[in-house]
Scaffold this motif. Sequence first.
Motif, PDB file in Angstrom:
ATOM      1  N   UNK A  71      49.618  -9.191 -31.997  1.00 51.65           N
ATOM      2  CA  UNK A  71      49.920 -10.325 -31.120  1.00 51.65           C
ATOM      3  C   UNK A  71      48.650 -10.944 -30.538  1.00 51.65           C
ATOM      4  N   UNK A  72      47.609 -10.118 -30.366  1.00 52.93           N
ATOM      5  CA  UNK A  72      46.374 -10.627 -29.765  1.00 52.93           C
ATOM      6  C   UNK A  72      45.711 -11.687 -30.640  1.00 52.93           C
ATOM      7  N   UNK A  73      45.989 -11.645 -31.938  1.00 54.94           N
ATOM      8  CA  UNK A  73      45.408 -12.619 -32.868  1.00 54.94           C
ATOM      9  C   UNK A  73      46.369 -13.757 -33.181  1.00 54.94           C
ATOM     10  N   UNK A  74      47.475 -13.825 -32.455  1.00 50.09           N
ATOM     11  CA  UNK A  74      48.484 -14.847 -32.732  1.00 50.09           C
ATOM     12  C   UNK A  74      47.929 -16.269 -32.627  1.00 50.09           C
ATOM     13  N   UNK A  75      47.140 -16.608 -31.599  1.00 49.54           N
ATOM     14  CA  UNK A  75      46.576 -17.975 -31.564  1.00 49.54           C
ATOM     15  C   UNK A  75      45.741 -18.302 -32.797  1.00 49.54           C
TER      16      UNK A  75
END
Length: 255
Positions: A71-75
Motif C-alpha cells: 500500500x505504501x507504493x500505491x501512489x
Amino acid sequence: MQTKRNVVQFDTGRDIEDEDLAASPGARTRQKLLLVVLLVVMLSTLLFLDAILPLAGFWFHTALLTQTGSWALLPTHIFFPGWAVTSSVSSLTPTPPSIALSWLQIPLLIMSMLLVFLAYAFALHRVPLSIINYRSILYSTLLLGLLCILVPVVTSSDIYSYISYARMGVIYHLNPLTTLPTAINNDPTFVHLYWSSQPSAYGPTWVAISSLLQWLTLPFGRQSLLPMVLALRFSGLLAHVCSTLLIWSITGQLQ
C-alpha cells in the motif's frame, strides 16, 4: 495666529471587525471553500511527490513501510503504472540505477517540487487572512505532515544512524558517543548505515531523546526497525506542529 490641526485616528481593530461584519455569508462560504480547495491541491502535489520519490532512477533508501504491505507504493503505482521502483524497498543490497535513467526521471522530481512550491505560494497569496485561524493552521499542518510520514522512502539514511546509536545504548549498553557502529555489525540497522566508521556526532541530548524512543518501541520487537522509524517521524511531526503553533502565537502577539 494659531494653526488648528485635525488629527484623524483610525481604529484598525474596529475597521477589520467592520469589514468582517460587512462580509456577506455567501462571501465567507466562498472563502472557506477556497481554503478547502487549496488544501486539497497542496495534498495532491505532495501525493504526486510521494509517487515520484520511490522511482528507481533516484535510488532513495527504503523507509521500511513496505514491510506492512504494498500500500505504501500505491501512489507510485497509480501515477506511474509499470514503472520500476528503487531496489532498496525489496533488497538489503540495492543496486544503483543507470545514470541515463536518473537523468530521465530528474525532471519529474523538479516538476513535483515546483508544483508544491507553486501551490504554497498561491495559497499564501490568495487565502484571506480573515479565515485563517488556530484550527485551520493546526489541522492543515497535521494533515500534510501525516501524508509526509507515509512516504515509503527516505532521502537520507541518517535516520538509521539515529536508530543505530539509540540501539547501542538501549540494547547493547554501549556509549554511542564513543562507540563505532561496527561494534554492532550484526544489528539489523548496520546494513542501512552510510556512516559506519564514526561514533554519534549528534550530541548527548539527541542521543537521550532517540534512546527514549527506542526504549518505548522495544515492546514491538528488538529486531524490528519500522516502529522506531515511525516513532522518529511522528516525533518530527510533533516538533513541527509545536513550532508552527509557537510561531502562530508569537505573530498573533505582534499584530
